[in-house]
Design an enzyme around this catalytic site. Structure first.
Site: not given
Ligand code: MN
Length: 234
Positions: A103, A206, A208
């Site tokens: 990001c 994102h 993760e």
């Protein structure tokens, strides 16, 4: 002796609370992929023993740092974080240290290599999709088209997937050495990769937070590059 690749991750810094912070998902993703996460701090240089760096997500980057005056839509900025992440990113690229920008981290990579940024896609991009999703962080809300021959294409062996979206800015033009590896259907850049580095990938979403098998493959590829760097360093 621990032989896991050591991955430095940049945290956020709050001027208000004088505290560093990092979402547990970054640490978890690196641990699940077999790495040893280490949270970096702004006043250090990049430690020699690192095998990879994650530039984490966060707020906007000061537009003056990419040669623009701020638009009214530009968000809160963090001079300390800007300075240290731009410096670390430059250093990691010079050392060919595996680098994953998430990001805001992707935008840091783009700025240090002279690429362009939309300060606000709502006013600067033509007919954008909804990129600030109103859904759980883990849930993908828009598709991306993956460029043929890119690292992402080789990892996933598909042309399209769905990602989460939590950004009001994006890269407008890729920086020197970077190619666009994925776009959303409104034409916005969703991933970039460096053609001359061992592994330097920036993603606008994102991974993760998604915790899917597909995103696991992305972190696994990053850790493979970090392990190869570790072997070469010895
Ligand atoms: Mn998006």
């Amino acid at each position: 002796m621990d032989t896991k690749p050591i991955i430095g991750i940049t945290p956020n810094y709050s001027y208000e609370t004088k505290a560093y912070s990092l979402h547990e998902d970054y640490v978890g993703a690196i641990e699940r992929a077999g790495g040893l996460p280490l949270i970096l701090t702004p006043h250090q240089t990049l430690p020699d023993f690192l095998d990879g760096v994650v530039l984490s997500g966060g707020g906007d980057i000061d537009p003056l740092l990419f040669g623009e005056e701020p638009l009214p839509q530009s968000g809160e900025i963090n001079p300390l974080r800007d300075a240290y992440e731009l410096r670390l990113c430059r250093e990691a690229l010079e050392r060919d240290l595996p680098l994953l920008g998430i990001c805001r981290g992707m935008q840091v990579m783009n700025i240090v290599t002279g690429g362009g940024i939309y300060q606000d896609i709502g006013v600067q991009a033509a007919q954008p999709l909804k990129h600030i999703q109103q859904a759980p962080r883990s849930y993908g809300t828009h598709s991306i088209q993956i460029a043929e021959g890119s690292l992402l294409a080789s990892l996933w062996e598909k042309k399209q997937t769905v990602v989460n979206s939590l950004h009001h800015q994006s890269c407008s033009v890729p920086g020197e050495g970077f190619l666009v590896s994925a776009r959303s259907s409104d034409g916005l850049i969703e991933a970039i990769e460096h053609t001359g580095c061992r592994f330097a990938l920036g993603v606008q979403w994102h991974p993760e937070a998604m915790k899917t098998e597909e995103m696991g493959l992305l972190f696994a590829a990053f850790l493979r590059a970090a392990a190869a760097h570790r072997t070469d360093r010895r």
